[in-house]
Write a protein that holds these residues in place. Structure first.
Motif, PDB file in Angstrom:
ATOM      1  N   ASN A  41      43.486 -37.015  23.693  1.00 61.17           N
ATOM      2  CA  ASN A  41      43.923 -35.707  24.199  1.00 61.17           C
ATOM      3  C   ASN A  41      43.824 -34.624  23.129  1.00 61.17           C
ATOM      4  O   ASN A  41      44.634 -33.706  23.071  1.00 61.17           O
ATOM      5  N   PRO A  85      38.984 -33.245  30.124  1.00 60.62           N
ATOM      6  CA  PRO A  85      39.857 -34.057  30.972  1.00 60.62           C
ATOM      7  C   PRO A  85      40.865 -34.827  30.114  1.00 60.62           C
ATOM      8  O   PRO A  85      40.548 -35.236  28.999  1.00 60.62           O
ATOM      9  N   SER A  86      42.061 -35.011  30.629  1.00 59.68           N
ATOM     10  CA  SER A  86      43.099 -35.745  29.902  1.00 59.68           C
ATOM     11  C   SER A  86      42.794 -37.242  29.906  1.00 59.68           C
ATOM     12  O   SER A  86      42.010 -37.740  30.719  1.00 59.68           O
ATOM     13  N   ALA A  88      44.829 -39.490  30.904  1.00 63.75           N
ATOM     14  CA  ALA A  88      45.284 -39.987  32.213  1.00 63.75           C
ATOM     15  C   ALA A  88      44.225 -39.773  33.286  1.00 63.75           C
ATOM     16  O   ALA A  88      43.977 -40.659  34.115  1.00 63.75           O
ATOM     17  N   LYS A  89      43.591 -38.626  33.287  1.00 68.26           N
ATOM     18  CA  LYS A  89      42.565 -38.319  34.293  1.00 68.26           C
ATOM     19  C   LYS A  89      41.349 -39.234  34.122  1.00 68.26           C
ATOM     20  O   LYS A  89      40.803 -39.735  35.112  1.00 68.26           O
ATOM     21  N   VAL A  90      40.926 -39.457  32.887  1.00 66.64           N
ATOM     22  CA  VAL A  90      39.777 -40.336  32.635  1.00 66.64           C
ATOM     23  C   VAL A  90      40.097 -41.763  33.077  1.00 66.64           C
ATOM     24  O   VAL A  90      39.284 -42.406  33.747  1.00 66.64           O
ATOM     25  N   GLN A  92      42.329 -42.717  35.281  1.00 62.37           N
ATOM     26  CA  GLN A  92      42.433 -42.723  36.742  1.00 62.37           C
ATOM     27  C   GLN A  92      41.040 -42.805  37.374  1.00 62.37           C
ATOM     28  O   GLN A  92      40.806 -43.573  38.302  1.00 62.37           O
ATOM     29  N   PHE A  93      40.105 -42.034  36.857  1.00 61.20           N
ATOM     30  CA  PHE A  93      38.749 -42.044  37.374  1.00 61.20           C
ATOM     31  C   PHE A  93      38.092 -43.407  37.156  1.00 61.20           C
ATOM     32  O   PHE A  93      37.408 -43.930  38.039  1.00 61.20           O
TER      33      PHE A  93
END
Length: 109
Positions: A41, A85-86, A88-90, A92-93
């Motif tokens: 991050n 992208p955070s 968490a977002k990476v 999640q993806f």
């Protein structure tokens, strides 16, 4: 998904970068790539700066330019989550991508 570090196509002429040394620009780019790969991050530990060939003087140049903030144990990219992208977002993806890969294909149906 392989995350990648985004650099604006006008970064080369942004007012914050115009006065930077090539060493500072290089450190910023390498550290950004590493941060995205390591999903930090935008946090850059002091030890990583040295591993990338940087120095405290070069890092201070990035802080003075407003591209990095000095934090306990290292540095933080300014407004990282506004441009990248955070973690968490990476993650999640990546989970969603794995789920899609695990689902039976409709090709043979």
């Amino acid at each position: 998904l392989m995350p990648w570090f985004k650099i604006d196509d006008k970064w080369h002429s942004h007012p914050k970068t115009m006065g930077l040394s090539l060493a500072a620009r290089g450190l910023w780019a390498v550290a950004g790539s590493w941060c995205m790969d390591a999903l930090t991050n935008g946090e850059v530990p002091t030890g990583a700066v040295a591993r990338f060939g940087g120095t405290k003087k070069i890092a201070a140049e990035l802080v003075r330019a407003g591209l990095w903030l000095e934090i306990a144990g290292g540095y933080q990219f300014h407004e990282w989550l506004d441009h990248q992208p955070s973690k968490a977002k990476v993650l999640q993806f990546k989970r969603a991508e794995r789920q899609l890969d695990a689902e039976p294909s409709l090709k043979g149906a």
